[in-house]
Design a protein around this motif. Sequence first.
Motif, PDB file in Angstrom:
ATOM      1  N   ASN A   1       9.516   6.124 -25.999  1.00 24.91           N
ATOM      2  CA  ASN A   1       8.853   5.058 -26.740  1.00 24.91           C
ATOM      3  C   ASN A   1       7.477   5.510 -27.220  1.00 24.91           C
ATOM      4  O   ASN A   1       7.089   5.290 -28.375  1.00 24.91           O
TER       5      ASN A   1
ATOM      6  N   LEU B   1      15.244   3.573 -24.979  1.00 23.22           N
ATOM      7  CA  LEU B   1      14.167   4.555 -24.932  1.00 23.22           C
ATOM      8  C   LEU B   1      13.470   4.506 -23.580  1.00 23.22           C
ATOM      9  O   LEU B   1      13.211   3.431 -23.043  1.00 23.22           O
TER      10      LEU B   1
ATOM     11  N   THR C   1       2.717   0.295 -22.737  1.00 20.73           N
ATOM     12  CA  THR C   1       2.849   1.751 -22.639  1.00 20.73           C
ATOM     13  C   THR C   1       2.129   2.234 -21.388  1.00 20.73           C
ATOM     14  O   THR C   1       0.973   1.883 -21.164  1.00 20.73           O
TER      15      THR C   1
ATOM     16  N   GLN D   1      12.917   1.744 -30.705  1.00 20.39           N
ATOM     17  CA  GLN D   1      11.574   1.344 -30.281  1.00 20.39           C
ATOM     18  C   GLN D   1      11.290  -0.116 -30.599  1.00 20.39           C
ATOM     19  O   GLN D   1      10.752  -0.857 -29.781  1.00 20.39           O
TER      20      GLN D   1
ATOM     21  N   TRP E   1       6.090   6.296 -31.093  1.00 20.08           N
ATOM     22  CA  TRP E   1       4.875   5.620 -31.558  1.00 20.08           C
ATOM     23  C   TRP E   1       3.900   6.611 -32.188  1.00 20.08           C
ATOM     24  O   TRP E   1       3.325   6.364 -33.232  1.00 20.08           O
TER      25      TRP E   1
END
Length: 436
Positions: free
Chosen positions: A230, A225, A23, A154, A234
């Motif tokens: 994403n 995504l 990320t 995801q 989350w």
Amino acid sequence: MATARRAVTTRRNRPVPRPPEGTPPPAELARQARAVLADAVRIARWAAVERDRDRDRDATSATQRAATALDLTPAQVRAGWDRARLAGLVELHGDTARPGWRLRAWDRDDSAVLRGWVALFDAWSLVHPAPDDVAPAAVAEVVEAFPQVLSLLQLSAGPVPVPALLDLLQQRVAELREERCEVAPDGPRPQPLPGPDSLSRLLDWALEGLAAVGALTLGEGHATLTPLGNWAVWVKLEQICVAAQSPAGHIEQSAEDMLRGCARLTPGPARVEYRAWLAARPVRSAVAELLAVARGEDALLRGLAFEALRVVGAPAEAEVRAAAEEVSLRPYALLWLAEYEGADPDDAPDVLTREEATWLWVDTAAAVADHGESALLVRHLESAVQGTVPALLDEVRAVGHPRTVQVLVALAAAHPDPALAKAVRRAAFQVHTGGA
């Protein structure tokens, strides 16, 4: 106020989960969010300058002026204005549009940018109009089922074929219908599932709506995504927490910065900070500064400002009475005056009319949505003075709070009851289209 304060202290006290590996850091996510909302920001800033000029209030004329000034088409201006409203960059107060607090923080506060983008992501189904010839009930079912589709995207961590998404969507819609039948076995028989063609069109609509807010990209027969999408899945649509500040040492700060720091304190220590800050200033200028913060768009700071004014006491009475004539401050001012005149704090809310109590409920919900967690927003629903959710929604629509759409969208995204969430989403859509 206790609800809004818990929105901050609850987030402070729980462990901060680490995002999935890969990320991007918050600064990079914020850069991407700024890119998605670039036109909306330009339009909001243009409107902030134009609103103080003696201009024609005709919406068509304003759209054309903005298009000319910003080198955009009228359609792009309308779309950008819609996004600016949903992201909290502008707020409507009657016939007047004002800059939202996120707009002022846009260039310097990554967390404000990400919260604004998440508000837009929550409202994806309002950004891209659904097909006119598809039943609203089918549209609502797809919106309700789509978190499962986002979860698959995801987990796949890459492109997913559209046929696989369609299979999952059809399965999830069927499951939701079966669950409703189990809850109400004696109720009317559900309508048949949308046909494959209809469901395929609704899937395309949903994917295009999410692509329009920067949550995913569409390729030839597949969807992926984006890093922003994403990350948003989350965190399960939770808002980003405001950067922590030291619980002491606010004497030399502005009223806004002092209140932000005190938001993470319990009432007792916060009052100590208020007294220290007030002791370092002339009373009249301190009261004026606190009321100026209360007139801003951050509902959490509005409530905290009146907490600080309670510490001021009698010297603030005249200014607070004057503030009671302002719509956005009236509920807070009336509660302050009731307590100042000796009412028990538990009985003070009795001085509010039903409309004023509803306005305060929406304002507090806005504070929770901006700074709190989904579960707290759901619990806030129980504090409404209305006995039923339909009555609450009717009165929330009627009071005309500028954050109504964002509050309802956030509540619908957070609430675990599909039927209630559907009703709240419908109310958000009605407010959004009625005030567009």
